[in-house]
Design an enzyme around this catalytic site. Structure first.
Site, short mmCIF file in Angstrom:
data_model
loop_
_atom_site.label_atom_id
_atom_site.label_comp_id
_atom_site.label_asym_id
_atom_site.label_seq_id
_atom_site.Cartn_x
_atom_site.Cartn_y
_atom_site.Cartn_z
N LYS A 78 1.23 -1.13 -0.01
CA LYS A 78 0.09 0.04 0.40
C LYS A 78 0.96 1.57 0.20
O LYS A 78 2.18 1.32 0.34
CB LYS A 78 -1.10 -0.36 1.45
CG LYS A 78 -1.62 1.35 1.67
CD LYS A 78 -2.86 0.93 2.27
CE LYS A 78 -3.97 1.71 2.69
NZ LYS A 78 -4.45 1.83 4.02
N SER A 156 -8.88 3.09 3.48
CA SER A 156 -8.41 3.73 2.30
C SER A 156 -8.09 2.93 1.36
O SER A 156 -6.86 3.01 0.66
CB SER A 156 -6.56 4.61 3.06
OG SER A 156 -6.38 3.58 3.88
N SER A 180 -9.84 1.07 8.00
CA SER A 180 -9.10 0.67 6.03
C SER A 180 -8.78 -0.63 5.32
O SER A 180 -8.40 -0.89 3.95
CB SER A 180 -7.87 1.91 6.17
OG SER A 180 -8.81 3.27 6.11
#
Length: 480
Positions: A78, A156, A180
């Protein structure tokens, strides 16, 4: 799509690692299959924003590739706080993207991913500083949900979710500071486990007493358990340390969880909006759990009804955003201004600047009081709490657009959507989202199970039981 790319597309990481271990394919061949899938699907979805294919090829070809549990399996990081030596990191921010600062060291987690034998091929998209439950940063553009491209994939960790959901890679790194991991798992039809605070170190740079934890997104419970085994444990200097498991988490997959006492929350605890599809999803999951022999009854911690809870969470969230902005300034070598951040995040920074030290201390104390009150419910004899993961199916991307005239609008929209996940970041408890439902239009709907602090083992046992009773990994999005 060519032979191996198609043959391995829907194999989970455990199965792909077995192919390498048995000599049926090489790490390089698995990587090339993943590269082909990324190059085919990513242009329409914008999940992978940094592609390190040549570097990954050198990793895969290295005879000293670590012989860990996932040796040779392609993987994605990520684009948020996961420093990787020799590669860039933008945290979804335009200024950091332009700066192209090269990482000088791996975070402890990235080092553990490498030790597991994973071949890291790039970074996935994230909202700026991970601040929203959608993935559409100005730096990289929107990531699209493969089940409905006009909808959010969640956030996210939305880029990671999309990459896994369409089979680019079998699993990918994700993090969770307010939902997230779990929110994109719900939006994209995946397994998303938020571990207990202190289960996996976030060192050496991030503050361990923050709201965020790290792990990943996968299509199977056994992959989630295996990844947790590979990276769990404290780092140097950690002070929040979850108790170690009694045995490897992969041994909990398929294990009998016994007859559990499960509370059902099928309403919004503060009387706000809950979509009927999400209510139906959690009630269907309750019926499934009862059919498996568990006791499920309407019950939930009354502290979740606290009307001041969002304000308590946002005081901490805004302060973390201000600290993140400060870090950007240190990287850029100058003070950060409103031009360096998206309006929604600059509004959070300004909110934090209006807080006094006493304001923050009061919010932190309230957070600790809430943590104890929430955990008490499990101490009083409950095993799990069953809730919706989100309050509605994935909304259109346009509903989260930045609006300079109303900079807090995306955050307010986020609060309505992500109503059920932040409490467990505040309490530090583990929680998992499972893809057990779909709308009439085919959009995935996840349900959330939360366990007592440190009891990921219970979540994995029950998640595995549900996966066997209601298989989900054979259902794939329509994106080719």
């Amino acid at each position: 799509m060519t032979g191996l790319a198609e043959q391995t597309r829907w194999l989970d990481a455990t199965a792909q690692a077995a192919l390498v271990a048995n000599g049926e394919v090489t790490a390089g061949e698995l990587l090339e299959a993943a590269v082909e899938r990324i190059e085919r699907s990513n242009p329409a979805l914008n999940a992978v924003v940094m592609q390190w294919f040549d570097h990954a090829r050198s990793m895969a070809a290295d005879p000293n590739l670590p012989d860990g549990p996932f040796r040779g399996v392609p993987f994605l990081l990520k684009d948020l706080y996961t420093s990787f030596a020799g590669q860039t990191l933008s945290n979804g921010n335009v200024a950091l993207k332009k700066a192209r600062k090269i990482g000088t060291a791996d975070t402890t987690l990235v080092a553990r991913f490498k030790a597991a034998g994973l071949v890291i091929a790039g970074r996935t998209n994230t909202p700026e500083l991970g601040s929203l439950p959608t993935t559409q940063p100005l730096a990289w553009g929107a990531t699209r949900n493969p089940w409905a491209p006009d909808r959010t994939p969640g956030g996210s960790s939305g880029g990671a979710a999309v990459a896994v959901a369409v089979g680019m890679v079998p699993f990918a790194n994700a993090s969770d500071g307010g939902g997230s991991i779990r929110i994109p798992a719900s939006c994209c039809g995946l397994v998303g486990l938020k571990p207990s605070q202190g289960r996996i170190t976030v060192g050496p740079v991030r503050a361990e007493v923050g709201l965020g934890v790290e792990l990943g997104l996968s299509r199977t419970v056994r992959d989630t358990a295996g990844l947790l085994d590979a990276v769990r444990g404290p780092g140097i200097g950690d002070t929040v340390i979850a108790p170690p498991p009694l045995r490897p988490y992969v041994e909990e997959v398929g294990a009998d969880p016994g007859r559990l006492r499960i509370g059902l929350l099928d309403v919004h605890p503060r009387g706000e909006f809950l979509h009927e599809d999400c209510r139906a999803a959690v009630r269907a999951a309750a019926a499934l759990l009862e059919g498996l022999g568990h006791t499920v009854e309407p019950a939930w911690p009354t502290c979740l009804a606290d009307a001041t809870l969002p304000r308590k969470f946002m005081a901490q969230w805004a302060t973390q955003m201000a600290m993140a902005a400060r870090d950007i300034g240190e990287t850029l070598g100058r003070e950060v201004t409103a031009d360096d951040l998206e309006p929604v995040n600059w509004a959070l920074v300004e909110q934090a600047r209006r807080l006094t030290a006493v304001d923050y201390a009061v919010a932190q104390a309230a957070g600790w009081a809430f943590r104890r009150a929430l955990q008490q419910w499990w101490a009083d004899g409950w095993d799990l709490l069953l809730t919706p993961t989100v309050a509605e199916p994935p909304p259109p991307l346009t509903e989260f657009d930045n609006d300079p005239a109303h900079p807090t609008a995306p955050q307010r929209r986020a609060g309505r959507f992500a109503a059920f996940t932040p409490p467990f970041n505040m309490s530090g408890q583990p929680a998992i989202s499972l893809p057990l439902h779909r709308t009439a239009e085919g959009l995935p709907i996840g349900v959330q199970l939360a366990a007592a602090y440190g009891r990921e083992d219970v979540l994995i046992r029950v998640a595995s039981q549900l996966e066997s009773a209601h298989p989900w990994s054979s259902v794939h999005p329509p994106i080719p």
